[in-house]
Design an enzyme around this catalytic site. Structure first.
Site, mmCIF file in Angstrom:
data_model
loop_
_atom_site.group_PDB
_atom_site.id
_atom_site.type_symbol
_atom_site.label_atom_id
_atom_site.label_comp_id
_atom_site.label_asym_id
_atom_site.label_seq_id
_atom_site.Cartn_x
_atom_site.Cartn_y
_atom_site.Cartn_z
ATOM 1 N N HIS A 1 10.175 67.244 -1.297
ATOM 2 C CA HIS A 1 10.484 65.863 -1.696
ATOM 3 C C HIS A 1 9.187 65.073 -1.791
ATOM 4 C CE1 HIS A 1 14.925 65.684 -0.151
ATOM 5 N NE2 HIS A 1 14.669 66.754 -0.870
ATOM 6 N N TYR B 1 17.072 56.019 3.645
ATOM 7 C CA TYR B 1 17.165 55.352 4.952
ATOM 8 C C TYR B 1 17.762 53.969 4.704
ATOM 9 C CZ TYR B 1 14.070 58.840 7.121
ATOM 10 O OH TYR B 1 13.527 60.003 7.609
ATOM 11 N N PRO C 1 14.853 60.157 16.454
ATOM 12 C CA PRO C 1 14.735 60.987 15.247
ATOM 13 C C PRO C 1 14.395 60.234 13.964
ATOM 14 C CG PRO C 1 17.037 60.761 15.912
ATOM 15 C CD PRO C 1 16.220 60.143 16.995
ATOM 16 N N LYS D 1 9.948 63.307 13.428
ATOM 17 C CA LYS D 1 8.666 63.802 13.942
ATOM 18 C C LYS D 1 8.776 64.911 15.000
ATOM 19 C CE LYS D 1 5.915 61.507 11.502
ATOM 20 N NZ LYS D 1 5.992 62.307 10.307
ATOM 21 N N TYR E 1 4.525 59.477 7.408
ATOM 22 C CA TYR E 1 5.758 60.241 7.173
ATOM 23 C C TYR E 1 5.459 61.684 6.743
ATOM 24 C CZ TYR E 1 10.650 60.983 6.094
ATOM 25 O OH TYR E 1 11.936 61.461 6.100
HETATM 26 P P1 FAD Z 1 13.935 72.842 21.597
HETATM 27 O O1 FAD Z 1 14.253 72.980 20.163
HETATM 28 O O2 FAD Z 1 14.838 71.994 22.445
HETATM 29 O O3 FAD Z 1 13.849 74.306 22.211
HETATM 30 C C1 FAD Z 1 13.824 74.541 23.595
HETATM 31 C C2 FAD Z 1 14.433 75.899 23.854
HETATM 32 O O4 FAD Z 1 14.377 76.158 25.251
HETATM 33 C C3 FAD Z 1 15.904 75.940 23.462
HETATM 34 O O5 FAD Z 1 16.156 77.091 22.692
HETATM 35 C C4 FAD Z 1 16.638 75.964 24.787
HETATM 36 O O6 FAD Z 1 17.863 76.648 24.727
HETATM 37 C C5 FAD Z 1 15.619 76.660 25.676
HETATM 38 N N1 FAD Z 1 15.773 76.365 27.102
HETATM 39 C C6 FAD Z 1 16.156 75.213 27.704
HETATM 40 N N2 FAD Z 1 16.184 75.359 29.043
HETATM 41 C C7 FAD Z 1 15.794 76.621 29.284
HETATM 42 C C8 FAD Z 1 15.650 77.366 30.472
HETATM 43 N N3 FAD Z 1 15.910 76.837 31.672
HETATM 44 N N4 FAD Z 1 15.247 78.655 30.376
HETATM 45 C C9 FAD Z 1 14.984 79.221 29.171
HETATM 46 N N5 FAD Z 1 15.132 78.567 28.002
HETATM 47 C C10 FAD Z 1 15.526 77.274 28.074
HETATM 48 N N6 FAD Z 1 12.460 66.668 14.373
HETATM 49 C C11 FAD Z 1 11.776 66.660 13.203
HETATM 50 O O7 FAD Z 1 10.595 67.001 13.219
HETATM 51 N N7 FAD Z 1 12.352 66.324 12.003
HETATM 52 C C12 FAD Z 1 13.640 65.938 11.946
HETATM 53 O O8 FAD Z 1 14.140 65.698 10.850
HETATM 54 C C13 FAD Z 1 14.389 65.867 13.172
HETATM 55 N N8 FAD Z 1 15.684 65.495 13.172
HETATM 56 C C14 FAD Z 1 16.400 65.606 14.321
HETATM 57 C C15 FAD Z 1 17.740 65.277 14.268
HETATM 58 C C16 FAD Z 1 18.501 65.385 15.411
HETATM 59 C C17 FAD Z 1 19.944 65.011 15.359
HETATM 60 C C18 FAD Z 1 17.912 65.858 16.642
HETATM 61 C C19 FAD Z 1 18.733 66.015 17.894
HETATM 62 C C20 FAD Z 1 16.588 66.170 16.694
HETATM 63 C C21 FAD Z 1 15.815 66.044 15.535
HETATM 64 N N9 FAD Z 1 14.478 66.364 15.554
HETATM 65 C C22 FAD Z 1 13.761 66.289 14.386
HETATM 66 C C23 FAD Z 1 13.822 66.797 16.779
HETATM 67 C C24 FAD Z 1 13.653 68.317 16.877
HETATM 68 O O9 FAD Z 1 14.895 68.963 16.709
HETATM 69 C C25 FAD Z 1 13.034 68.696 18.232
HETATM 70 O O10 FAD Z 1 11.916 67.899 18.459
HETATM 71 C C26 FAD Z 1 12.641 70.190 18.286
HETATM 72 O O11 FAD Z 1 13.790 70.980 18.439
HETATM 73 C C27 FAD Z 1 11.689 70.466 19.454
HETATM 74 O O12 FAD Z 1 11.444 71.844 19.562
HETATM 75 P P2 FAD Z 1 11.162 72.508 20.976
HETATM 76 O O13 FAD Z 1 10.964 73.953 20.712
HETATM 77 O O14 FAD Z 1 10.119 71.748 21.678
HETATM 78 O O15 FAD Z 1 12.475 72.264 21.824
HETATM 79 C C1 DHB Z 2 16.813 64.383 8.987
HETATM 80 C C2 DHB Z 2 16.656 63.986 10.291
HETATM 81 C C3 DHB Z 2 15.857 62.909 10.575
HETATM 82 O O1 DHB Z 2 15.681 62.510 11.843
HETATM 83 C C4 DHB Z 2 15.233 62.202 9.563
HETATM 84 O O2 DHB Z 2 14.474 61.126 9.865
HETATM 85 C C5 DHB Z 2 15.373 62.618 8.254
HETATM 86 C C6 DHB Z 2 16.180 63.702 7.965
HETATM 87 C C7 DHB Z 2 17.653 65.557 8.689
HETATM 88 O O3 DHB Z 2 18.232 66.116 9.638
HETATM 89 O O4 DHB Z 2 17.785 65.929 7.518
#
Ligand code: FAD
Ligand code: DHB
Length: 413
Positions: free
Chosen positions: A86, A215, A307, A311, A399
């Site tokens: 995009h 947005y 979210p 980021k 962004y």
């Molecule tokens: P996680 O993805 O949480 O991974 C952690 C892992 O550790 C998981 O698999 C979990 O099961 C495991 N775990 C937990 N506890 C234990 C334990 N005790 N022992 C072993 N394993 C364990 N980010 C963006 O950049 N762009 C977006 O568009 C965006 N949109 C989002 C929309 C929503 C609705 C949400 C909820 C989040 C969004 N995010 C977005 C944020 C993004 O999903 C997270 O920042 C990302 O998942 C972080 O990755 P991580 O590996 O640090 O943590």
């Molecule tokens: C999505 C999630 C976000 O938090 C955002 O700012 C833009 C898009 C998505 O899940 O597509």
């Protein structure tokens, strides 16, 4: 490769590795792959099952730098085939959509829409191909001896106790994981803001009605139009933080989505069967330092952003690039300076992303109790943004993602 596997009846299985990684989310899997590419051993321990980890619906927006990183790591095949590049986005208020041309304002950079679950699936496939260990369904995961030269990860798997003795542990276990809470009281400084709303998110079987994200700031609250593929629409709605998804029928969700998103020119999302729905609370959270002894925190275990700026996943990728560079220097040259700088280098980027996400959230959402002045001020903020090339440039460069703190080259790519 795992070295030193010893087991006697009734005893824990002892594994030895260089880096023990807790969590197989984006942070843990990316780190494991970066270490592999540098010939560094790791064991990944994940408490959920493989299907759960892959099916979990989360982020969708990848910054330019994250896309470049995945490609440089050789795991960008799926992204290249199915990712949606995009070059712009829309901000909608008072019923009008305004396009911000990301590519034009940033010298050709863009974002790519590619589901986090697809990123995770690609990385699990890459990990499997390396034959290095990745344990799913690990139970009772704990970490210890963090101050010693060989910290340990303990867990149960298939009815057997395991201990992984490591040179370092990477706490990639997300916000609710065990690593951060294993750090003694008084070591970490916590910075936190909890928002008085959450996001209700849906995946719908409906052709996206716009090629780019929208947005929307509406009097009834924020709404976001996104997508996952040419046939799947992803939408979000600001709701009270403690809202139960069970209180929202599909009809009520569509009515509210359309009320907030329908523009004066008639644009609105296409409606279709809802495939998945959930509510997520929102907070800003940072701990400093992102290290204690030989435990390094990365991704959501160290910081959460609301979210709105998309980021979170991208910050996780930036953290592990910095960590991989430091570990490569340690194993190749015995250098420790980059390990010591890890937290300082990461938090500079983290705080800039925190500020951006807080600003996007504060400007686009309706706060409970806000008055007409607050609403008009937010509209003025958006009016200024969409009327000023300088303001749009500032949004665009944040962004699509600020430059990574360290070069790919320094991390062995
Ligand atoms: P996680 O993805 O949480 O991974 C952690 C892992 O550790 C998981 O698999 C979990 O099961 C495991 N775990 C937990 N506890 C234990 C334990 N005790 N022992 C072993 N394993 C364990 N980010 C963006 O950049 N762009 C977006 O568009 C965006 N949109 C989002 C929309 C929503 C609705 C949400 C909820 C989040 C969004 N995010 C977005 C944020 C993004 O999903 C997270 O920042 C990302 O998942 C972080 O990755 P991580 O590996 O640090 O943590
Ligand atoms: C999505 C999630 C976000 O938090 C955002 O700012 C833009 C898009 C998505 O899940 O597509």
């Amino acid at each position: 490769m795992i070295v030193g596997v010893q087991r006697q009846m009734g005893e824990a299985t002892n594994l030895r590795t260089q880096v023990g990684i807790v969590g197989a989310g984006p942070a843990g899997l990316l780190l494991g792959q970066l270490l592999h590419l540098n010939g560094i051993d790791s064991v990944i321990v994940e408490n959920r099952g493989r299907d759960y980890v892959i099916d979990r619906v989360r982020a969708g927006v990848l910054e330019q730098g994250t896309v470049d990183l995945l490609n440089a790591m050789g795991v960008g095949g799926g992204l290249g085939r199915a990712g949606l590049r995009h070059e712009g986005l829309h901000v909608s208020f008072e019923g009008r959509r305004h396009r911000i041309n990301l590519a034009d304002l940033t010298g050709g950079k863009a974002i790519t829409v590619y589901g986090q679950n697809e990123v995770v699936r690609d990385l699990i496939d890459a990990r499997t191909a390396t034959t290095r260990p990745l344990y799913f369904d690990a139970e009772c995961v704990s970490v210890g001896a963090l101050d010693s030269p060989t910290p340990v990860i303990r867990f149960q798997h298939g009815g057997t106790d395991h201990e992984v003795h490591c040179d370092f542990i990477a706490g990639c276990d997300g916000f609710h994981g065990v690593c951060r809470s294993s750090i003694p009281d008084g070591v970490l400084t916590v910075y936190e803001r909890v928002y008085p709303f959450g996001w209700l998110g849906i995946l719908a079987e409906a052709t996206p009605s716009s090629d780019e994200l929208v947005y929307t700031c509406h009097e009834r609250g924020f709404a976001l139009f996104s997508m996952r593929s040419p046939t799947i629409t992803r939408l979000y709605l600001q709701v009270p933080p403690d809202e139960s998804i069970d209180d929202w029928s599909d009809e009520a969700i569509w009515a509210e989505m359309l009320e907030r998103m329908t523009a004066r020119d008639g644009w609105r999302p296409n409606v279709g069967p809802i495939l998945q729905k959930s509510v997520t609370p929102m907070r800003s959270f940072v701990v400093e330092p992102m290290r204690h002894g030989r435990l390094f925190l990365a991704g959501d275990s160290a910081h959460i952003v609301p979210p709105t700026g998309a980021k979170g996943l991208n910050l996780a990728a930036a953290d592990v690039l910095v960590l991989a560079r430091a570990m490569k220097a340690h194993y190749e040259r015995g250098a420790t300076a980059w390990l010591d700088e890890y937290s300082d280098v990461c938090v500079r980027r983290v705080w800039k992303a925190q500020r951006f996400s807080w600003w996007m959230t504060s400007t686009l959402h309706r706060f409970p109790g806000e008055n007409a002045f607050d609403h008009r001020r937010r509209i003025a903020d958006l009016d200024y943004l969409t009327g000023s090339r300088a303001a749009m440039t500032s949004l665009a460069e944040q962004y699509v993602g600020l430059p990574m703190e360290v070069s790919f080259d320094s991390a062995g790519l």
